[in-house]
Design an enzyme around this catalytic site. Structure first.
Site, PDB file in Angstrom:
ATOM      1  N   ARG A   1       0.895  -1.311  -0.035  1.00 36.92           N
ATOM      2  CA  ARG A   1       0.074   0.037   0.045  1.00 36.92           C
ATOM      3  C   ARG A   1       0.713   1.194   0.135  1.00 36.92           C
ATOM      4  NH1 ARG A   1      -2.403   2.986   4.676  1.00 36.92           N
ATOM      5  NH2 ARG A   1      -3.907   4.426   3.611  1.00 36.92           N
TER       6      ARG A   1
ATOM      7  N   HIS B   1      -2.567  11.227   0.615  1.00 34.99           N
ATOM      8  CA  HIS B   1      -1.874  11.062   1.986  1.00 34.99           C
ATOM      9  C   HIS B   1      -1.105  12.281   2.389  1.00 34.99           C
ATOM     10  CE1 HIS B   1      -0.442   7.625   4.817  1.00 34.99           C
ATOM     11  NE2 HIS B   1      -0.152   8.735   5.499  1.00 34.99           N
TER      12      HIS B   1
ATOM     13  N   GLU C   1      -7.026   8.674   6.514  1.00 32.52           N
ATOM     14  CA  GLU C   1      -6.978   9.221   7.784  1.00 32.52           C
ATOM     15  C   GLU C   1      -7.761  10.709   7.593  1.00 32.52           C
ATOM     16  OE1 GLU C   1      -3.524   9.156  10.057  1.00 32.52           O
ATOM     17  OE2 GLU C   1      -3.502   6.788   9.966  1.00 32.52           O
TER      18      GLU C   1
ATOM     19  N   TYR D   1      -4.145   1.902  15.765  1.00 35.37           N
ATOM     20  CA  TYR D   1      -2.872   1.894  16.561  1.00 35.37           C
ATOM     21  C   TYR D   1      -3.090   1.813  18.081  1.00 35.37           C
ATOM     22  CZ  TYR D   1      -0.231   3.323  12.585  1.00 35.37           C
ATOM     23  OH  TYR D   1       0.054   3.425  11.506  1.00 35.37           O
TER      24      TYR D   1
ATOM     25  N   GLU E   1      -3.158  -0.056   8.305  1.00 34.90           N
ATOM     26  CA  GLU E   1      -2.025   0.378   9.111  1.00 34.90           C
ATOM     27  C   GLU E   1      -2.272  -0.070  10.392  1.00 34.90           C
ATOM     28  OE1 GLU E   1      -1.375   4.476   9.090  1.00 34.90           O
ATOM     29  OE2 GLU E   1      -1.266   5.010   7.132  1.00 34.90           O
TER      30      GLU E   1
END
Ligand code: IFM
Length: 478
Positions: free
Chosen positions: A88, A132, A177, A307, A380
């Site tokens: 990715r 991104h 995000e 995360y 991620e």
């Protein structure tokens, strides 16, 4: 490139993943490419931001980064050595369309064609992210994400990239995000463009959602076979106590971080309670009729970056800093600035982020229970730690392998119980430019010597390669 390292002693735990499970690793353009002035690339908001005093720890910048623009072939070989089935990456908007509107830069597009062809030659599936965070500076000068027109410019850009690469890239995601791009970019100012304008951040969040929807529609119209997803960073959220204030704090942070994006993308609505909280900051007249239907364009998959867990407090005076930003920044929690982030007592990574695999399970369970069922991917997941290069040049990082192992166990369990989780991308393939933190935080499976650009697989990379080869979990590296 060197692949030396300590190969861990491994033993099969018998936790096998389904055939076809996607074993990946992820990066983003700005964090790895460097060559910010090469071959006609335009200026991005991060180029500008990095040049401003005090924005990035140590005055670091990404003019060279890890020189992936020149070393992509070596990096793809590393991926092949790891046995990745998918990679990715993101494309740099100003490299492809220097001003964010108007002319496209053939040389920029050609770079991504070469990268994709290289990946395909090794049988590695390219997963392309369109945005991104490296907005062309010209678009920021015209208002940035708080301006509605930026969403339309993004849809045009998405359509152009898709038209050029749609023949060889099947898996597409739009905005990585959006929470970070909106609230770190325009409210706290920790990220580029560094504005501290809470009301503008809400507009930015909506326009990033709109950009996603418009881009998804434009790509779908070109090629029905493309697999299109949105990419959100989700957190498990816990109240610090069972008090009413803490419950309200958890509702607010969950609303801003998770539901504002999930409800829009997957249900075509904004949560009423969040609109009420935000209505105290600004009127919401920039949300036009039909926007939410556009934002909720049908998707083929959802990409989840996970995360950690937040434990939050709404008690007056009970608040610690709402931001662990390394530089002088405001609060990203627009309208809920009073909420405090409390230590939940778990072990932490080198970012100070609490390690909590159970939070990933909560996120997955919630998606299945509250939203339309879609194939899910962990796009991620990973950890920064202070890596040490041993005298023999090896890097022994069992804590990173343990972090990934913990989360992969959760993935395995989730799949066993019927959650449609189809793949996992470790963040990150290689050490790279960690935004406002500069190069001080290393997330890579592969160590990068920033002086020489030599890449060395850490022991976690060797462990991940063994896991992929085995098709299941072998136990964390020693
Ligand atoms: O490095 C970032 C990435 O760009 C977006 N997700 C979180 C990572 C670690 O902070």
């Amino acid at each position: 490139m060197t692949t030396q390292g300590t190969r861990p002693e491994t033993q099969s735990s018998g936790l096998m993943f389904p055939t076809g499970f996607v074993w990946g690793a992820a990066t983003s353009a700005y964090q790895i490419e460097g060559s910010i002035s090469a071959d006609g690339r335009g200026v991005s908001i991060w180029d500008t931001f990095c040049r401003q005093d005090g924005r990035i720890v140590g005055g670091d910048h990404a003019e060279v980064a890890i020189d992936h623009y020149n070393r992509y072939a070596e990096d793809v070989r590393l991926m092949a050595d790891l046995g990745l089935t998918a990679y990715r990456f993101s494309v740099s908007w100003p490299r492809i369309q220097p001003l964010g509107s108007g002319a496209y830069n053939t040389k920029g597009l050609d770079f991504y064609k070469r990268l994709v062809d290289e990946l395909l030659s090794y049988g590695i599936d390219p997963w392309l992210t369109l945005y991104h965070w490296d907005l062309p500076q010209a678009l920021e000068d015209a208002g940035g994400w708080p301006a509605r027109d930026t969403s339309k410019r993004f849809a045009d850009f998405a359509a152009a990239v898709h038209a050029e690469l749609g023949d060889r890239v099947r898996n597409w995601s739009t905005v990585n995000e959006p929470w970070c791009a909106a609230f770190l970019g325009y409210a706290s100012g920790e990220h580029a463009p560094g504005r501290r304008e809470p009301a503008a951040a809400i507009r930015a969040a909506h326009h990033l959602n709109l950009a996603h929807g418009l881009a998804a529609q434009a790509m779908r119209a070109q090629n029905a076979d493309s697999q299109i997803g949105g990419c959100v960073n989700l957190y498990a959220i816990s109240p610090a106590t069972d008090s009413e204030e803490d419950a309200d704090a958890a509702r607010r942070i969950d609303g801003l971080q998770n539901r504002f994006f999930l409800d829009a993308l997957l249900k075509g609505e904004y949560p009423e309670d969040v609109l009420k909280d935000l209505g105290a900051v600004t009127d919401l007249d920039f949300i036009e009729d039909g926007d939410l239907a556009t934002i909720a364009a049908p998707l083929d998959m959802l990409l989840i970056n996970y995360y950690s867990r937040f434990t939050v407090s709404g008690a007056p005076g009970g608040a610690q800093s709402a931001s662990a930003a390394p530089t002088d920044s405001g609060s990203p929690w627009v309208g809920s600035e009073h909420v405090g982030f409390v230590n939940g007592g778990r072990p932490v990574t080198g970012m100070g982020w609490e390690i909590d695999g159970s939070g990933l399970r909560e996120v997955l369970d919630r998606l299945v229970a509250e939203y339309p069922r879609l194939p899910l991917y962990i796009s991620e997941n990973g950890a920064a730690f202070d890596d040490v290069v041993a005298e023999d040049g090896t890097i022994h990082d069992p804590e990173r392998a343990a972090y990934i192992d913990t989360h992969l166990r959760v993935c395995h369990d989730a799949i066993e119980t019927g959650i449609p989780l189809r793949g996992y991308f470790a963040w990150s393939l290689m050490d790279n430019f960690e935004w406002a933190w500069g190069y001080g935080k290393r997330f890579g499976l592969v160590y990068v010597d920033y002086e020489t650009q030599i890449r060395t697989m850490k022991s976690s990379a060797l462990w991940y390669a063994d896991t992929i080869r085995h098709g299941g979990l072998l136990g964390p590296a020693e």
